[in-house]
Write an enzyme that holds these catalytic residues in place. Structure first.
Site, PDB file in Angstrom:
ATOM      1  CE1 TYR A 117      -3.560   2.600   0.771  1.00 19.23           C
ATOM      2  CE2 TYR A 117      -1.756   3.758   2.152  1.00 19.23           C
ATOM      3  CZ  TYR A 117      -3.033   3.519   1.236  1.00 19.23           C
ATOM      4  OH  TYR A 117      -3.549   4.744   1.156  1.00 19.23           O
ATOM      5  CD1 TRP A 119      -1.490   7.811  -1.059  1.00 15.70           C
ATOM      6  CD2 TRP A 119      -1.676   9.315  -2.200  1.00 15.70           C
ATOM      7  NE1 TRP A 119      -2.467   7.922  -0.752  1.00 15.70           N
ATOM      8  CE2 TRP A 119      -2.874   9.122  -1.826  1.00 15.70           C
ATOM      9  CE3 TRP A 119      -1.404  10.577  -3.407  1.00 15.70           C
ATOM     10  CZ2 TRP A 119      -3.726  10.003  -2.085  1.00 15.70           C
ATOM     11  CZ3 TRP A 119      -2.771  11.347  -3.345  1.00 15.70           C
ATOM     12  CH2 TRP A 119      -3.707  11.421  -2.962  1.00 15.70           C
TER      13      TRP A 119
HETATM   14  N1  LIG Z   1      -1.442  18.746   1.903  1.00 18.03           N
HETATM   15  C1  LIG Z   1      -1.379  17.535   1.494  1.00 18.03           C
HETATM   16  N2  LIG Z   1      -3.116  17.438   1.014  1.00 18.03           N
HETATM   17  C2  LIG Z   1      -3.730  15.687   1.402  1.00 18.03           C
HETATM   18  C3  LIG Z   1      -2.979  14.718   1.609  1.00 18.03           C
HETATM   19  C4  LIG Z   1      -1.014  15.302   2.409  1.00 18.03           C
HETATM   20  O1  LIG Z   1      -1.269  14.081   2.479  1.00 18.03           O
HETATM   21  N3  LIG Z   1      -0.743  16.150   2.026  1.00 18.03           N
HETATM   22  N4  LIG Z   1      -3.307  13.178   1.808  1.00 18.03           N
HETATM   23  C5  LIG Z   1      -3.585  13.044   1.627  1.00 18.03           C
HETATM   24  C6  LIG Z   1      -4.959  12.094   0.794  1.00 18.03           C
HETATM   25  S1  LIG Z   1      -4.482  10.487   1.085  1.00 18.03           S
HETATM   26  C7  LIG Z   1      -6.234  11.867   1.970  1.00 18.03           C
HETATM   27  S2  LIG Z   1      -6.552  10.569   1.914  1.00 18.03           S
HETATM   28  C8  LIG Z   1      -6.588  12.957   2.346  1.00 18.03           C
HETATM   29  C9  LIG Z   1      -7.363  13.153   4.040  1.00 18.03           C
HETATM   30  O2  LIG Z   1      -8.978  13.996   3.779  1.00 18.03           O
HETATM   31  P1  LIG Z   1      -8.712  13.918   5.060  1.00 18.03           P
HETATM   32  O3  LIG Z   1      -8.856  12.520   5.928  1.00 18.03           O
HETATM   33  O4  LIG Z   1     -10.125  14.996   4.663  1.00 18.03           O
HETATM   34  O5  LIG Z   1      -8.251  14.560   6.094  1.00 18.03           O
HETATM   35  P2  LIG Z   1      -7.495  15.384   7.495  1.00 18.03           P
HETATM   36  O6  LIG Z   1      -6.198  16.296   6.814  1.00 18.03           O
HETATM   37  O7  LIG Z   1      -6.966  14.126   7.805  1.00 18.03           O
HETATM   38  O8  LIG Z   1      -8.578  15.905   7.992  1.00 18.03           O
HETATM   39  C10 LIG Z   1     -10.002  17.126   7.563  1.00 18.03           C
HETATM   40  C11 LIG Z   1     -10.147  17.660   8.952  1.00 18.03           C
HETATM   41  O9  LIG Z   1     -10.990  16.820   9.733  1.00 18.03           O
HETATM   42  C12 LIG Z   1     -10.644  17.962  11.500  1.00 18.03           C
HETATM   43  N5  LIG Z   1     -11.220  16.448  11.377  1.00 18.03           N
HETATM   44  C13 LIG Z   1      -9.968  14.942  12.341  1.00 18.03           C
HETATM   45  N6  LIG Z   1     -10.978  14.670  13.999  1.00 18.03           N
HETATM   46  C14 LIG Z   1     -12.153  15.094  13.563  1.00 18.03           C
HETATM   47  C15 LIG Z   1     -13.232  14.226  14.422  1.00 18.03           C
HETATM   48  O10 LIG Z   1     -13.127  13.983  14.892  1.00 18.03           O
HETATM   49  N7  LIG Z   1     -14.769  15.467  13.993  1.00 18.03           N
HETATM   50  C16 LIG Z   1     -14.845  16.651  12.702  1.00 18.03           C
HETATM   51  N8  LIG Z   1     -15.401  17.227  12.933  1.00 18.03           N
HETATM   52  N9  LIG Z   1     -13.199  17.154  12.764  1.00 18.03           N
HETATM   53  C17 LIG Z   1     -12.468  16.360  12.878  1.00 18.03           C
HETATM   54  C18 LIG Z   1      -9.419  17.878  11.766  1.00 18.03           C
HETATM   55  O11 LIG Z   1      -9.621  18.657  12.694  1.00 18.03           O
HETATM   56  C19 LIG Z   1      -8.563  18.076   9.817  1.00 18.03           C
HETATM   57  O12 LIG Z   1      -7.681  18.803   9.838  1.00 18.03           O
HETATM   58  O13 LIG Z   1      -6.006  14.187   2.396  1.00 18.03           O
HETATM   59  C20 LIG Z   1      -5.423  14.137   1.123  1.00 18.03           C
HETATM   60  N10 LIG Z   1      -4.701  15.580   0.530  1.00 18.03           N
HETATM   61  N1  LIG Z   2      -1.602   9.292  11.915  1.00 17.00           N
HETATM   62  C1  LIG Z   2      -2.557   8.880  10.899  1.00 17.00           C
HETATM   63  N2  LIG Z   2      -1.505   7.931   9.717  1.00 17.00           N
HETATM   64  C2  LIG Z   2      -2.013   8.006   8.443  1.00 17.00           C
HETATM   65  C3  LIG Z   2      -3.016   9.572   8.192  1.00 17.00           C
HETATM   66  C4  LIG Z   2      -3.369   9.747   8.978  1.00 17.00           C
HETATM   67  O1  LIG Z   2      -4.391  10.530   8.618  1.00 17.00           O
HETATM   68  N3  LIG Z   2      -3.304  10.017  10.407  1.00 17.00           N
HETATM   69  N4  LIG Z   2      -3.469   9.074   7.209  1.00 17.00           N
HETATM   70  C5  LIG Z   2      -3.590   7.925   6.147  1.00 17.00           C
HETATM   71  C6  LIG Z   2      -3.879   8.220   4.870  1.00 17.00           C
HETATM   72  S1  LIG Z   2      -4.909   8.684   4.160  1.00 17.00           S
HETATM   73  C7  LIG Z   2      -2.706   7.831   3.860  1.00 17.00           C
HETATM   74  S2  LIG Z   2      -3.038   7.594   1.979  1.00 17.00           S
HETATM   75  C8  LIG Z   2      -1.668   6.708   4.308  1.00 17.00           C
HETATM   76  C9  LIG Z   2      -0.130   7.495   3.600  1.00 17.00           C
HETATM   77  O2  LIG Z   2       0.675   6.968   3.050  1.00 17.00           O
HETATM   78  P1  LIG Z   2       1.849   6.473   1.736  1.00 17.00           P
HETATM   79  O3  LIG Z   2       1.007   6.386   1.146  1.00 17.00           O
HETATM   80  O4  LIG Z   2       2.862   4.902   2.687  1.00 17.00           O
HETATM   81  O5  LIG Z   2       2.669   7.078   2.258  1.00 17.00           O
HETATM   82  P2  LIG Z   2       3.594   8.469   1.607  1.00 17.00           P
HETATM   83  O6  LIG Z   2       4.394   9.061   1.881  1.00 17.00           O
HETATM   84  O7  LIG Z   2       3.157   9.185   0.379  1.00 17.00           O
HETATM   85  O8  LIG Z   2       4.837   6.875   0.832  1.00 17.00           O
HETATM   86  C10 LIG Z   2       4.703   6.666   0.051  1.00 17.00           C
HETATM   87  C11 LIG Z   2       6.147   6.133  -0.092  1.00 17.00           C
HETATM   88  O9  LIG Z   2       6.547   6.006  -2.179  1.00 17.00           O
HETATM   89  C12 LIG Z   2       7.713   5.686  -1.986  1.00 17.00           C
HETATM   90  N5  LIG Z   2       7.754   6.527  -3.815  1.00 17.00           N
HETATM   91  C13 LIG Z   2       7.517   7.049  -4.547  1.00 17.00           C
HETATM   92  N6  LIG Z   2       8.355   7.235  -5.586  1.00 17.00           N
HETATM   93  C14 LIG Z   2       8.124   5.767  -5.280  1.00 17.00           C
HETATM   94  C15 LIG Z   2       8.389   5.167  -6.537  1.00 17.00           C
HETATM   95  O10 LIG Z   2       8.455   5.337  -8.396  1.00 17.00           O
HETATM   96  N7  LIG Z   2       8.636   3.538  -6.671  1.00 17.00           N
HETATM   97  C16 LIG Z   2       8.929   2.723  -5.454  1.00 17.00           C
HETATM   98  N8  LIG Z   2       9.345   1.945  -5.692  1.00 17.00           N
HETATM   99  N9  LIG Z   2       8.914   4.041  -4.563  1.00 17.00           N
HETATM  100  C17 LIG Z   2       8.281   5.118  -4.500  1.00 17.00           C
HETATM  101  C18 LIG Z   2       8.326   7.301  -1.330  1.00 17.00           C
HETATM  102  O11 LIG Z   2       9.426   7.459  -1.309  1.00 17.00           O
HETATM  103  C19 LIG Z   2       7.287   6.852   0.035  1.00 17.00           C
HETATM  104  O12 LIG Z   2       8.249   6.422   0.965  1.00 17.00           O
HETATM  105  O13 LIG Z   2      -0.805   7.295   5.216  1.00 17.00           O
HETATM  106  C20 LIG Z   2      -2.035   6.889   6.366  1.00 17.00           C
HETATM  107  N10 LIG Z   2      -1.590   6.930   7.599  1.00 17.00           N
HETATM  108 MO   LIG Z   3      -5.162   8.664   2.151  1.00 15.18          MO
END
Ligand SMILES: Nc1nc2c(c(=O)[nH]1)N[C@H]1C(S)=C(S)[C@@H](COP(=O)(O)OP(=O)(O)OC[C@H]3O[C@@H](n4cnc5c(=O)[nH]c(N)nc54)[C@H](O)[C@@H]3O)O[C@H]1N2
Ligand SMILES: Nc1nc2c(c(=O)[nH]1)N[C@H]1C(S)=C(S)[C@@H](COP(=O)(O)OP(=O)(O)OC[C@H]3O[C@@H](n4cnc5c(=O)[nH]c(N)nc54)[C@H](O)[C@@H]3O)O[C@H]1N2
Ligand SMILES: [Mo]
Length: 769
Positions: A117, A119
């Site tokens: 898993y 990104w």
């Molecule tokens: N800049 C940036 N953008 C991203 C990403 C990133 O790594 N960086 N990751 C992307 C990915 S993979 C995903 S899945 C999405 C995730 O998107 P989300 O899950 O929507 O993102 P979060 O920033 O975790 O949460 C949004 C807000 O929800 C609020 N929140 C948390 N818990 C609660 C709660 O219990 N109740 C209420 N009402 N609010 C709460 C927090 O204040 C938080 O700022 O974002 C994407 N966008």
């Molecule tokens: N506490 C907490 N934990 C969370 C979340 C949260 O809200 N709170 N959010 C969750 C969510 S929504 C998500 S999506 C996950 C994200 O978790 P990940 O998707 O695992 O996080 P990334 O840091 O994007 O990791 C991608 C990795 O792939 C590597 N990579 C980039 N390009 C390539 C390529 O071309 N080839 C190979 N082999 N490697 C590459 C990068 O160097 C990096 O280490 O985290 C989750 N974890």
């Molecule tokens: Mo995510």
């Protein structure tokens, strides 16, 4: 004389042109059609040539000294603490192929874990997770992962309730329709500008400022229901601070108010839903003797009863759009607030109306509610082999730690296989998984761990064989996202160390293991890109869109898919004709009560939305007084490109920033800008403190993304929140990640502040003869 060249590229945070001098990436300029490019792209020149790149194939010393014990090949040393030998590619590939072959022949393909898993990078061909799966299918299959960390609970629940996941990953009703029609936009978790910086797959144009502009001119009143005031900035909104994880109680009380006023939309409920009466009876208290009144919810949410009453009354008779961020289901019983929100939208009769209804994710990633382009973008297909096991993604540590253990998931009873080999490419479980101290133990169990990585991440450091992977700057590809009109060319700009494309690595391995024909079909990167472009062009041609041929596209550098003039409203077709446009549920209607889910007999997710107290939250007195939210980082994508001066700028004393309310800081004598220790029974980390009243008292926020940097004493030095979070599924239904249910304490850190060491490469030693 200096040789200067420029190349197109694209990443999940935006597209850009890479400028190269004498084979070195020196700068980038944003895509010329991106009105609001994100700063994070400027991290590329530093990071492509960073000292933390994996330069050559590397093998852990202790793994080479493994010995058989009780039917397992047990390596020496501790993963994550050992030194590495650099080895030639051919030797590394021979080891990897040999190990895969030994394990599949001795223990079956199920003993190979190829979920992988993560990104990885944008780009449609070089999608590391897809390639891992395709490779594994070509050699007979593996244990894989299903669902995701983003919305694992939501995406398992919603098909039972709405018949599909359109409301979570579809287009979402258009902002223009919301602006024209919607009176009240109630945003649970806000509408996060930072999250719009990202679109999976790579994209051309950042659209959030457009949303700000459209809403700024509209009559729509926005209500931000969140522990963080800043979750909607700079959109003007009313702030309703709510205790984390209590939203379901608030939503049920809003249903109570609507019902109490006799304002439930009977005609809508009868025509378009099933089970509404069960929900309404539950809310009245007929089922458990507890009426879900504003007073009842006030005690749970911290929102005064009068405010809940007023909000409920205010929604009656108005056009209402309800939305929740995905973080609301990334918590204990995270299925419930999502289901309850569908119930509230139905009780108000809003689903399918222009600019009204319910949608999950307007605040979660970029592009939702933009003109619905549904850009088709083909990658290498990954047909899953028959009978291969898919465990819910967030159960990875359980799987490694408890082979033979049983668990339930969405009506199925499953058994964890005995995993002997873990294969990861394109993800960083030491970023994404919860309770990292537990994951570290889990990662000691397999006989072999193989990782492809461009950088020495936490995951690479916990591997036995690390193969250097290219970044998008080092390969040809094409990129795009289904919610963005731009299809982008990605061209190889530089070469770094001995890094190879994941595609090339898997092609070579598949050839060695007899799966080559299935994996690459005799095509190289160029051959595949032409084939995929042909498929994408054919899909667009069906819509009457003519694309240039591959060579012309490469020369142009991008192609814009025409945006539809129509304004899309989610479920408008269902509302218009519910018989012809039946939902994919058993009844064809919205299931506010699901016989299917009820039939599973889960007390942690019964047949209709209910309030279930979270295991860890502020409503329960305990040892840990602060609720820690670990949301997405504003300055980067997860842990990617951490360590660049761009991400460094957001840090305090080199650590991730912990946000705390002034009252909580004063009570602990903590100073803004100081280094603090954040801890609970699961772990501890350091962070840099920022004090602000943009967060409600009792709640702290430590974003994800600081590369895992455990010190010798177990203290994580960098501010990675996942040493503190819980590793438990949301419920037996979704088994999703529940990171947002986490209590901690914070204290001043008084010792000498240790250096962050995660950006240093690991120790390499020469191999003994
Ligand atoms: N800049 C940036 N953008 C991203 C990403 C990133 O790594 N960086 N990751 C992307 C990915 S993979 C995903 S899945 C999405 C995730 O998107 P989300 O899950 O929507 O993102 P979060 O920033 O975790 O949460 C949004 C807000 O929800 C609020 N929140 C948390 N818990 C609660 C709660 O219990 N109740 C209420 N009402 N609010 C709460 C927090 O204040 C938080 O700022 O974002 C994407 N966008
Ligand atoms: N506490 C907490 N934990 C969370 C979340 C949260 O809200 N709170 N959010 C969750 C969510 S929504 C998500 S999506 C996950 C994200 O978790 P990940 O998707 O695992 O996080 P990334 O840091 O994007 O990791 C991608 C990795 O792939 C590597 N990579 C980039 N390009 C390539 C390529 O071309 N080839 C190979 N082999 N490697 C590459 C990068 O160097 C990096 O280490 O985290 C989750 N974890
Ligand atoms: Mo995510």
């Amino acid at each position: 004389m200096t040789v200067r060249q420029s190349f197109r590229s694209a990443f999940h945070t935006g597209a850009f042109t890479a400028h190269v001098e004498d084979g070195k990436l020196v700068s980038v300029t944003p895509f010329e059609h991106d009105p609001h490019p994100d700063e994070s792209i400027h991290a590329w020149p530093e990071m492509v040539h960073a000292g933390s790149r994996v330069m050559r194939p590397s093998v852990r010393r202790g793994w080479l000294k493994r010995a058989e014990r009780d039917g397992r090949m047990v390596p020496e040393g501790v993963r994550g603490e050992d030194v590495f030998h650099e080895v030639p590619w051919d030797e590394a590939l021979e080891m990897v192929a040999g190990e895969l072959d030994r394990i599949r022949k001795t223990h079956g393909n199920e003993a190979l874990f190829g979920g992988s898993y993560g990104w990885a990078s944008g780009g449609r061909l070089h999608n590391a997770q897809n390639l891992t799966r395709r490779f594994m299918w070509s050699i007979g299959g593996c244990t894989t992962q299903v669902t995701n960390y983003s919305y694992g609970a939501g995406m398992t629940l919603l098909p039972h309730v709405l018949g599909s996941n359109e409301a979570i990953w579809g287009a979402g009703s258009d902002w223009r329709s919301i602006a024209a029609n919607c009176d009240r936009l109630v945003a649970f978790g806000g509408l996060c500008r930072k999250n719009w910086k990202v679109q999976s797959g790579g994209f051309g144009a950042h659209g959030f400022e457009n949303v700000v502009r459209i809403l700024g001119q509209a009559k729509t009143k926005v209500i931000n229901v969140s522990p963080l005031r800043s979750d909607v900035a700079p959109i003007e909104a009313e702030w309703l601070p709510v205790r984390p994880n209590s939203d379901c109680a608030l939503i049920l009380a809003l249903i109570w108010v609507v019902q109490d006023k006799g304002a439930e939309d009977r005609a809508f409920l009868d025509k378009y839903t099933v089970g509404a009466d069960r929900v309404l009876a539950y809310v009245r208290g007929d089922v458990d003797g507890i009426a879900k009144t504003p007073a009842w919810a006030a005690e749970k949410t911290g929102v005064p009863a009068a405010e809940i009453q007023a909000l409920g009354e205010d929604l009656i008779g108005k056009r209402v759009m309800l939305t929740a961020t995905w973080s609301l289901q990334r918590q204990d019983h995270g299925e419930q607030p999502f289901w309850a929100l569908v119930a509230l939208a139905s009780v108000l009769g809003q689903v399918g109306l222009p600019g009204g209804g319910v949608f999950f994710g307007y605040g979660s990633t970029g592009g939702f509610g933009q003109p619905k382009v549904s850009t088709p973008l083909f990658g290498m297909p990954t047909p899953r082999s028959e009978g291969s096991l898919g465990i819910p993604v967030a159960r990875v540590a359980d799987c490694l730690l408890t082979p033979g253990g049983t668990f339930e998931y969405d009506g199925q009873e499953m058994t964890f296989p005995d995993i002997r080999l873990v294969y990861w490419a394109g993800g960083n479980p030491f970023h994404h998984h919860q309770d990292l101290n537990r994951l570290r133990k889990a990662f000691q169990r397999p006989e072999t761990v193989i990782v492809h990585e461009p950088w020495w991440t936490g995951t690479a450091r916990h591997a036995d064989i690390v193969l250097p992977a290219t970044t998008p700057l080092e390969r040809d590809d094409y990129a795009g996202s289904s919610r963005d009109p731009w299809i982008l060319s990605v061209a190889k700009a530089v070469s770094v160390g001995e890094a190879r494309d994941d595609f090339a690595i898997f092609s070579d391995l598949a050839d060695r293991l007899g799966g080559g024909e299935d994996f690459h079909q005799g095509l190289d990167v160029e051959g595949w890109l032409r084939k995929l472009w042909g498929q994408t062009s054919a899909a667009l041609a069906v819509r009457g869109v003519n694309t240039p041929d591959w060579d012309t596209f490469r020369e142009m550098g991008y192609f814009k898919v025409p945006e539809p003039a129509d304004v899309f409203d989610l479920y408008a077709d269902f509302r218009h004709n519910p018989r012809a446009n039946k939902l994919g549920t058993p009844s064809g209607k919205i299931e506010l009560f699901s016989e299917t889910i009820a039939g599973f007999g889960y007390d942690d997710c019964p047949g209709h939305p209910v309030w279930i107290e979270p295991k860890e939250w502020l409503g329960k007195a305990g040892d840990w007084p602060l609720h820690m939210l670990s949301n997405q980082p504003a300055d980067k994508l997860h842990s990617q490109l951490d360590g660049s001066s761009v991400s460094q700028k957001a840090k305090i004393h080199d650590r991730a920033e912990l946000l705390m309310n002034p009252a909580d800081a004063a009570a602990r004598g903590l100073e803004d800008g100081s280094v603090v220790r954040v801890f609970n029974a699961r772990g501890a980390c350091l962070a840099g403190l920022r004090v602000s009243d943009e967060i409600m008292p009792g709640v702290v926020r430590l974003p994800t993304g600081a590369m895992f940097d455990p010190g010798p004493d177990g203290l994580e030095r960098h501010g990675n929140p996942n040493v503190l979070t819980r590793d438990e599924g949301t419920s037996r239904l979704g088994q999703g990640c529940s990171a947002q249910s986490c209590l901690v304490e914070v204290e001043a850190f008084t010792g000498p502040v240790p250096r962050v060491e995660v950006f240093d490469p690991p120790v390499f030693i020469a191999r003994e003869a």
